[in-house]
Write an enzyme that holds these catalytic residues in place. Structure first.
Site, mmCIF file in Angstrom:
data_model
loop_
_atom_site.group_PDB
_atom_site.id
_atom_site.type_symbol
_atom_site.label_atom_id
_atom_site.label_comp_id
_atom_site.label_asym_id
_atom_site.label_seq_id
_atom_site.Cartn_x
_atom_site.Cartn_y
_atom_site.Cartn_z
ATOM 1 N N LYS A 10 0.861 -1.210 0.000
ATOM 2 C CA LYS A 10 0.000 0.000 0.000
ATOM 3 C C LYS A 10 0.887 1.246 0.000
ATOM 4 C CE LYS A 10 -1.780 1.650 4.073
ATOM 5 N NZ LYS A 10 -1.530 3.067 4.341
ATOM 6 N N ASN A 11 1.932 1.233 0.858
ATOM 7 C CA ASN A 11 2.722 2.453 1.033
ATOM 8 C C ASN A 11 3.778 2.651 -0.041
ATOM 9 O OD1 ASN A 11 1.067 2.970 3.139
ATOM 10 N ND2 ASN A 11 2.513 2.392 4.730
ATOM 11 N N ARG B 107 -4.392 10.605 4.123
ATOM 12 C CA ARG B 107 -3.129 11.254 4.479
ATOM 13 C C ARG B 107 -2.220 11.332 3.264
ATOM 14 N NH1 ARG B 107 0.205 14.152 7.838
ATOM 15 N NH2 ARG B 107 2.357 13.564 7.477
ATOM 16 N N CYS C 26 -5.180 8.298 9.535
ATOM 17 C CA CYS C 26 -5.554 7.601 10.776
ATOM 18 C C CYS C 26 -5.438 8.550 11.965
ATOM 19 C CB CYS C 26 -4.581 6.451 11.022
ATOM 20 S SG CYS C 26 -5.063 4.996 10.134
ATOM 21 N N ARG D 133 0.383 14.278 13.021
ATOM 22 C CA ARG D 133 0.675 14.124 11.578
ATOM 23 C C ARG D 133 0.955 15.482 10.909
ATOM 24 N NH1 ARG D 133 -1.561 9.062 9.865
ATOM 25 N NH2 ARG D 133 0.283 8.915 8.577
ATOM 26 N N PRO D 134 1.880 16.270 11.427
ATOM 27 C CA PRO D 134 2.186 17.557 10.784
ATOM 28 C C PRO D 134 2.818 17.365 9.409
ATOM 29 C CG PRO D 134 3.820 17.051 12.434
ATOM 30 C CD PRO D 134 2.765 15.981 12.546
ATOM 31 N N ASP E 206 5.118 19.926 8.380
ATOM 32 C CA ASP E 206 6.120 21.001 8.368
ATOM 33 C C ASP E 206 7.377 20.609 7.604
ATOM 34 O OD1 ASP E 206 6.268 19.177 10.605
ATOM 35 O OD2 ASP E 206 7.959 20.338 11.320
ATOM 36 N N LEU E 207 7.770 19.340 7.676
ATOM 37 C CA LEU E 207 9.002 18.927 6.974
ATOM 38 C C LEU E 207 8.785 18.913 5.456
ATOM 39 C CD1 LEU E 207 10.178 16.041 9.325
ATOM 40 C CD2 LEU E 207 10.827 18.453 9.384
ATOM 41 N N ASP F 67 3.966 0.434 12.136
ATOM 42 C CA ASP F 67 2.733 -0.119 11.552
ATOM 43 C C ASP F 67 2.469 -1.554 11.994
ATOM 44 O OD1 ASP F 67 3.070 1.621 8.366
ATOM 45 O OD2 ASP F 67 2.498 2.280 10.365
ATOM 46 N N ARG G 237 -9.020 0.135 4.553
ATOM 47 C CA ARG G 237 -8.119 1.120 3.953
ATOM 48 C C ARG G 237 -6.818 0.474 3.505
ATOM 49 N NH1 ARG G 237 -6.642 5.757 7.640
ATOM 50 N NH2 ARG G 237 -5.411 6.176 5.775
HETATM 51 C C1 EPZ Z 1 4.098 6.891 6.430
HETATM 52 O O1 EPZ Z 1 3.324 7.912 7.027
HETATM 53 C C2 EPZ Z 1 3.155 5.705 6.284
HETATM 54 N N1 EPZ Z 1 2.039 6.065 5.408
HETATM 55 C C3 EPZ Z 1 2.610 5.293 7.655
HETATM 56 O O2 EPZ Z 1 1.810 4.130 7.479
HETATM 57 C C4 EPZ Z 1 3.799 4.936 8.553
HETATM 58 O O3 EPZ Z 1 3.317 4.658 9.848
HETATM 59 C C5 EPZ Z 1 4.788 6.110 8.623
HETATM 60 O O4 EPZ Z 1 5.191 6.502 7.274
HETATM 61 C C6 EPZ Z 1 6.035 5.758 9.417
HETATM 62 O O5 EPZ Z 1 6.662 4.649 8.851
HETATM 63 C C7 EPZ Z 1 2.216 6.033 4.061
HETATM 64 O O6 EPZ Z 1 3.302 5.746 3.568
HETATM 65 C C8 EPZ Z 1 1.020 6.354 3.219
HETATM 66 P P1 EPZ Z 1 6.221 10.057 8.657
HETATM 67 P P2 EPZ Z 1 3.923 9.413 7.120
HETATM 68 O O7 EPZ Z 1 6.185 11.343 7.934
HETATM 69 O O8 EPZ Z 1 4.704 9.722 5.915
HETATM 70 C C9 EPZ Z 1 6.633 13.247 12.069
HETATM 71 C C10 EPZ Z 1 -0.080 2.770 7.705
HETATM 72 O O9 EPZ Z 1 -0.594 2.242 8.695
HETATM 73 N N2 EPZ Z 1 6.536 14.251 10.996
HETATM 74 O O10 EPZ Z 1 7.396 9.150 8.462
HETATM 75 O O11 EPZ Z 1 2.821 10.321 7.515
HETATM 76 C C11 EPZ Z 1 5.295 12.578 12.306
HETATM 77 O O12 EPZ Z 1 4.515 13.340 13.189
HETATM 78 C C12 EPZ Z 1 0.407 4.202 7.781
HETATM 79 O O13 EPZ Z 1 0.106 2.201 6.591
HETATM 80 C C13 EPZ Z 1 6.742 15.585 11.307
HETATM 81 O O14 EPZ Z 1 6.999 15.940 12.454
HETATM 82 O O15 EPZ Z 1 4.897 9.232 8.369
HETATM 83 C C14 EPZ Z 1 5.681 11.255 12.908
HETATM 84 O O16 EPZ Z 1 5.903 11.444 14.298
HETATM 85 C C15 EPZ Z 1 0.121 4.837 9.138
HETATM 86 N N3 EPZ Z 1 6.635 16.519 10.325
HETATM 87 C C16 EPZ Z 1 7.028 10.941 12.254
HETATM 88 O O17 EPZ Z 1 7.486 12.173 11.650
HETATM 89 C C17 EPZ Z 1 6.356 16.170 9.019
HETATM 90 O O18 EPZ Z 1 6.302 17.063 8.154
HETATM 91 C C18 EPZ Z 1 6.934 9.889 11.167
HETATM 92 O O19 EPZ Z 1 6.025 10.365 10.208
HETATM 93 C C19 EPZ Z 1 6.143 14.796 8.718
HETATM 94 C C20 EPZ Z 1 6.251 13.855 9.724
#
Ligand code: EPZ
Length: 418
Positions: A22-23, A92, A116, A121-122, A124-125, A305, A397
């Site tokens: 999926k991802n 998302r 979810c 889920r910010p 900012d990055l 996950d 989903r």
């Molecule tokens: C991806 O989400 C996956 N989703 C998530 O899978 C997965 O849990 C996550 O990566 C971590 O591996 C998809 O690929 C569609 P992140 P993503 O940005 O990109 C912080 C599932 O169940 N962060 O790596 O949203 C954030 O708050 C889903 O399949 C910032 O602070 O995850 C978190 O604490 C759920 N600022 C950490 O980074 C930002 O701009 C990891 O988030 C972005 C993220």
């Protein structure tokens, strides 16, 4: 609304094929917007996140056609740069479209994405990285509005190895002028998969899977046909279900390397695991022994996950465990539901303290998010007696044909409309 009715206690035997990740597929749909040629993604999973992403692409003017298990995207007639609020909140991964849409239209408008209920889920990055590429960003009435004359390659340092931000910036930089270097990039297998797809489309990227990705911008990208990697989280979910229920299952089209952190824990639980090319066989015929601790980390650490699913396993192990969730703020919403089934589990901040009990007892429980819902299904399959899992739209989903696959392994689970 639909629910699962599960009669627990059956051991699981048999073989299932793992779906495409999926991802991986979700950012690949965003990548298809970068070319006017057709992009064909093979063996896509039958999941609602994908259907919603396809709806968003259609709103942008892309032609999206499901051809059996394959998905063909033709973005040649894409003419809209606004991602509708209702769809952005539903999904998302709509945020991945920012990079592609800006690259194509030099402007983009997206409502703050949803997803979810597992944390803030910010983004900012994502936005800080896009600014480094020359994008001007305003935020107004819950919308992110991006504009740029052109995208210019630059060096970007991510404060944390965000999967989505890494992918968004790869998409934005693919056709930027000059070279982009993404440092502290996420290393997930899905990032490497996206790099493979983009290079198959004519991009010049290297380093995905390490902490540094180097992208030489190209003038244009062309279409391609691509088979994504197996879904390591679906694979891990089935292995954990088998460890909890007992039995012997075989996963086909699986990649053991991508879930080595889980396999290590399952061996600690006392499961026998055999690997044979793209097959993983798990055998377990006794009550698992607890793992002392599980800490979720960015890849190659233990995946967040699979946190809910392994916590459900720990609940019926012999012994105590501590599960620490380091990535998301509120990813324990499934815990009260497991307590209804007899779990002895206490959550303090980011830690779940588990005392293993002999077994789960069937109960009526509610899925609050995708992976927590999957964990409740695993618990119901292993429980003594009948369970109902409500609000299974969360599970739909990310898991295609979930009950069919579990039934083919001997699980007594049916989907019922209410
Ligand atoms: C991806 O989400 C996956 N989703 C998530 O899978 C997965 O849990 C996550 O990566 C971590 O591996 C998809 O690929 C569609 P992140 P993503 O940005 O990109 C912080 C599932 O169940 N962060 O790596 O949203 C954030 O708050 C889903 O399949 C910032 O602070 O995850 C978190 O604490 C759920 N600022 C950490 O980074 C930002 O701009 C990891 O988030 C972005 C993220």
């Amino acid at each position: 609304m639909e629910k699962y009715i599960i009669n627990g206690g059956n051991k699981l035997y048999g073989s299932v094929e793992v779906q495409s990740a999926k991802n991986s597929v979700l950012p690949m749909l965003a990548a298809s917007v970068l070319t006017d040629d057709k992009v064909k993604i093979l063996k896509v999973p039958n999941i609602t996140d994908l259907k919603n992403m396809a709806k968003i692409l259609s709103k942008l003017g892309c032609k999206v056609v499901f051809e059996g298990e394959n998905l063909i995207i033709d973005s040649s007639s894409a003419d809209c740069f606004e991602i509708p609020r209702e769809l952005a909140h539903e999904l998302r991964s709509s945020v991945f479209l920012l990079g592609s849409v800006i690259s194509r239209f030099h402007t983009a408008k997206i409502a703050y994405p949803g997803g979810c209920d597992i944390g803030l889920r910010p983004v900012d990055l994502h936005l800080a990285g896009l600014k480094r590429l020359g994008v001007e960003i305003e935020e107004e009435n819950g919308y992110i509005i991006c504009k740029c004359e052109k995208l210019i390659g630059n060096e970007i340092m991510l404060d944390c190895p965000s999967v989505g931000a890494t992918e968004n910036l790869m998409l934005a930089a693919a056709k930027a002028e000059g070279t982009t270097v993404i440092k502290n990039a996420a290393r997930e297998p899905e990032i490497e998969d996206l790099q493979r797809l983009l290079n198959c489309m004519g991009a010049k990227m290297r380093g995905a899977g390490t902490g540094t990705i180097i992208i030489e911008g190209v003038k244009s990208l062309h279409g391609c046909e691509f088979l994504p990697i197996p879904d390591r989280i679906e694979a891990g979910t089935f292995l954990i279900a088998a460890a909890m229920c007992g039995g012997e299952i075989e996963l086909k089209h699986a990649c053991a390397e991508n879930i080595s952190s889980l396999l290590h824990k399952l061996r600690e639980n006392g499961c026998k695991i055999h690997l044979n090319n793209d097959k993983i066989i798990l055998e377990n015929h006794r009550r698992p022994t607890s793992v002392k601790s599980v800490e979720t980390q960015p890849y190659p650490g233990f995946p967040t996950d699979l946190q809910a699913q392994i916590t459900a396993l720990c609940c019926i192990c012999h012994g105590q465990s501590i599960i620490t969730e380091n990535l998301f703020e509120t990813r324990f919403k499934y815990v009260p539901e497991l307590r209804k089934m007899g779990a002895d589990i206490t959550v303090i901040d980011r830690n779940a303290f588990v005392r293993g009990v002999e077994k789960f007892y069937g109960a009526t429980v509610v899925a609050h998010d995708l992976r927590g819902g999957a964990a409740l299904v695993c618990a119901g399959l292993a429980a003594e007696g009948r369970s109902e899992v409500l609000d299974i739209s969360h599970i739909d989903r990310g898991y295609g044909s979930f009950e069919y696959k579990l039934r083919s392994l001997g699980g007594d689970i049916v989907r019922v409309s209410i």
